[in-house]
Design an enzyme around this catalytic site. Structure first.
Site, PDB file in Angstrom:
ATOM      1  N   GLU A 259      -5.032  11.394  17.281  1.00 14.81           N
ATOM      2  CA  GLU A 259      -5.537  12.755  17.107  1.00 14.81           C
ATOM      3  C   GLU A 259      -6.433  12.865  15.881  1.00 14.81           C
ATOM      4  OE1 GLU A 259      -1.957  12.733  19.605  1.00 14.81           O
ATOM      5  OE2 GLU A 259      -2.420  11.893  17.640  1.00 14.81           O
TER       6      GLU A 259
ATOM      7  N   GLN B 219       0.830  -1.202   0.000  1.00 13.31           N
ATOM      8  CA  GLN B 219       0.000   0.000   0.000  1.00 13.31           C
ATOM      9  C   GLN B 219       0.866   1.254   0.000  1.00 13.31           C
ATOM     10  OE1 GLN B 219      -3.690   0.357   2.531  1.00 13.31           O
ATOM     11  NE2 GLN B 219      -2.394   1.747   3.694  1.00 13.31           N
ATOM     12  N   GLY B 220       0.739   2.074  -1.031  1.00  9.92           N
ATOM     13  CA  GLY B 220       1.516   3.305  -1.147  1.00  9.92           C
ATOM     14  C   GLY B 220       0.692   4.519  -0.784  1.00  9.92           C
ATOM     15  N   TYR B 221       0.487   4.726   0.501  1.00  7.82           N
ATOM     16  CA  TYR B 221      -0.280   5.877   0.985  1.00  7.82           C
ATOM     17  C   TYR B 221       0.635   6.915   1.656  1.00  7.82           C
ATOM     18  CZ  TYR B 221      -5.055   4.024   0.312  1.00  7.82           C
ATOM     19  OH  TYR B 221      -6.242   3.578  -0.212  1.00  7.82           O
ATOM     20  N   SER B 222       1.177   6.547   2.825  1.00  5.00           N
ATOM     21  CA  SER B 222       1.914   7.513   3.651  1.00  5.00           C
ATOM     22  C   SER B 222       3.166   8.038   2.961  1.00  5.00           C
ATOM     23  CB  SER B 222       2.299   6.877   4.991  1.00  5.00           C
ATOM     24  OG  SER B 222       1.154   6.562   5.747  1.00  5.00           O
TER      25      SER B 222
ATOM     26  N   GLU C  64     -10.201  -1.883   5.909  1.00  5.87           N
ATOM     27  CA  GLU C  64      -9.066  -2.295   6.741  1.00  5.87           C
ATOM     28  C   GLU C  64      -9.492  -2.526   8.179  1.00  5.87           C
ATOM     29  OE1 GLU C  64      -4.409  -0.930   7.217  1.00  5.87           O
ATOM     30  OE2 GLU C  64      -5.909   0.572   6.709  1.00  5.87           O
TER      31      GLU C  64
ATOM     32  N   SER D 141       4.622  -1.487   4.266  1.00  6.06           N
ATOM     33  CA  SER D 141       4.800  -2.872   4.709  1.00  6.06           C
ATOM     34  C   SER D 141       4.926  -3.812   3.516  1.00  6.06           C
ATOM     35  CB  SER D 141       3.609  -3.305   5.570  1.00  6.06           C
ATOM     36  OG  SER D 141       3.487  -2.507   6.719  1.00  6.06           O
TER      37      SER D 141
ATOM     38  N   SER E 194      -3.320   8.468  13.233  1.00  9.32           N
ATOM     39  CA  SER E 194      -3.007   8.726  14.641  1.00  9.32           C
ATOM     40  C   SER E 194      -4.273   8.926  15.471  1.00  9.32           C
ATOM     41  CB  SER E 194      -2.120   9.972  14.757  1.00  9.32           C
ATOM     42  OG  SER E 194      -2.856  11.138  14.424  1.00  9.32           O
TER      43      SER E 194
END
Length: 391
Positions: free
Chosen positions: A373, A131-134, A248, A166, A371
């Site tokens: 928050e 997964q290429g998100y962050s 997810e 990951s 997160s």
């Protein structure tokens, strides 16, 4: 909801348990200890073979629509499979990102050609996804990502950097969120792209060594990498990406909790060595930890069949993130001073044991995957209707 297991579930449990008993043998059984936090990349050859074994047995794609995958299973039967899988101590999955995230997203947002192209390889246990998100500057605030994609003859050229990816070294494909509309900001102008990982010179994967000593996560650098197509159409990436994040935290949350139960059992067995007899405060914390895990399970079951609830995924993430972090703290507290070292602490080959790795890895539980928050902001704004946080 009434979550009683019926006769069909009992028969399904017997079938699943029998198959696992017959197949979790030899090298597959030996890999049982390599499934803890941060160890998802270990024993990859054995686990590649295991994925193909699962595919041949028809155990991949249980939650997909009836027209896809190998075997159809109800929600209760999917939970049964997860319980029996954990009970059998089967190898940790390498294909779970493709099976549980990408595949349902293709079924919901992809076209028939995309489904026909990508789902069979996942169902056979032969093609793996990451997964290429962050990104370094866009983790919890995913809408601020900077990776761009430029149209090139019906395809796209992707340039940017992804992080905390990951299984990027093992994956054949990556689904990437990138900006395809120049000048667009925040949620606008994003597309959900499918990128093959085998592009030497255009994709560079660099493992990130964590303080637990393992390297499950990676940095991924894309330099004009080719993306073969979009899912959901150009510019609709945000809606597709958010739908995937909701997946997810569906049945996979229950699967995760079964692993948590195994970890809690290890901590309790360690505590039974003496600390429970003379530390009532710690004993009370362990009881609370057990009760909270049961509460999380019932909450997950209660929301399992519910769709369209904007707060349910955030509530689930807040619950398990804090719980798992506290379990990591208990994992070292029950051992006292001995948790700070080990029998071979001064050896050059010294490695952390399972409980030490659990403690270090869980420091990140309230950060990755959104997160605490950010989850609280989602609940405040989308569920309670409170004013948006000033930016």
């Amino acid at each position: 909801m009434d979550f009683a297991f019926g006769p069909d579930d009992t028969a399904f449990r017997h079938e699943a348990r029998t198959w696992l008993e017959d197949h979790v043998t030899g090298a597959f059984a030996d890999s049982a200890g390599h499934r803890g936090p941060g160890g998802e990349h270990e024993r990859d050859r054995t686990r590649f073979a295991w994925e193909r074994e699962l595919g041949a047995g028809g155990w991949i794609g249980l939650g997909w629509d009836a027209d896809h995958g190998n075997r159809r299973a109800t929600l209760t039967q999917q939970v049964v499979w997860a319980e029996e899988y954990a009970r059998a101590r089967a190898p940790a999955r390498l294909g779970h990102i493709g099976e549980n995230l990408l595949a349902p997203t293709l079924i919901a947002h992809g076209d028939t050609d995309q489904q026909a192209r990508y789902l069979p390889g996942i169902a056979r246990g032969e093609e793996y996804w990451c997964q290429g998100y962050s990104e370094p500057g866009a983790g919890s605030d995913l809408a601020s990502l900077r990776t761009t994609a430029v149209a090139d003859g019906g395809r796209y050229r992707v340039t940017g950097q992804k992080i905390w990816t990951s299984l990027a070294r093992e994956a054949h494909w990556c689904f990437v969120l990138a900006r395809t509309e120049p000048g667009a900001t925040r949620h606008r102008g994003l597309s959900f792209l499918l990128v093959p990982m085998d592009q030497p010179g255009r994709i560079d994967v660099r493992p990130i060594r964590q303080m637990s000593g393992t390297s499950e996560f990676n940095e991924v650098f894309l330099d004009g990498a080719e993306a073969v197509e979009t899912v959901g159409g150009e510019g609709n990436g945000w809606q597709v990406a958010m739908g995937l994040l909701a997946l997810e935290r569906g049945v996979s949350t229950l699967v995760q909790q079964i692993g948590f139960e195994e970890e809690l059992g290890r901590v309790l067995r360690t505590a039974a060595g003496g600390v429970l007899d003379h530390d009532p405060v710690l004993r009370d914390r362990l009881v609370h930890q057990w009760a909270e895990l049961r509460t999380m399970r019932w909450n997950a079951l209660r929301t399992l069949g519910r769709t369209g609830d904007p707060g349910a995924p955030s509530v689930a993430k807040l619950l398990w993130g804090g719980w798992h972090r506290r379990l990591g703290e208990l994992a070292v507290q029950v051992r006292g001073a001995a948790a700070a070292a080990g029998p071979d602490a001064w050896s050059p080959s010294y490695e952390l044991d399972a409980l030490q790795r659990l403690f270090l890895f869980t420091r990140a539980d309230t950060i990755y995957g959104g997160s605490d928050e950010v989850q609280r902001n989602i609940i405040a704004e989308r569920v309670l209707g409170l004013p948006r946080e000033p930016r």
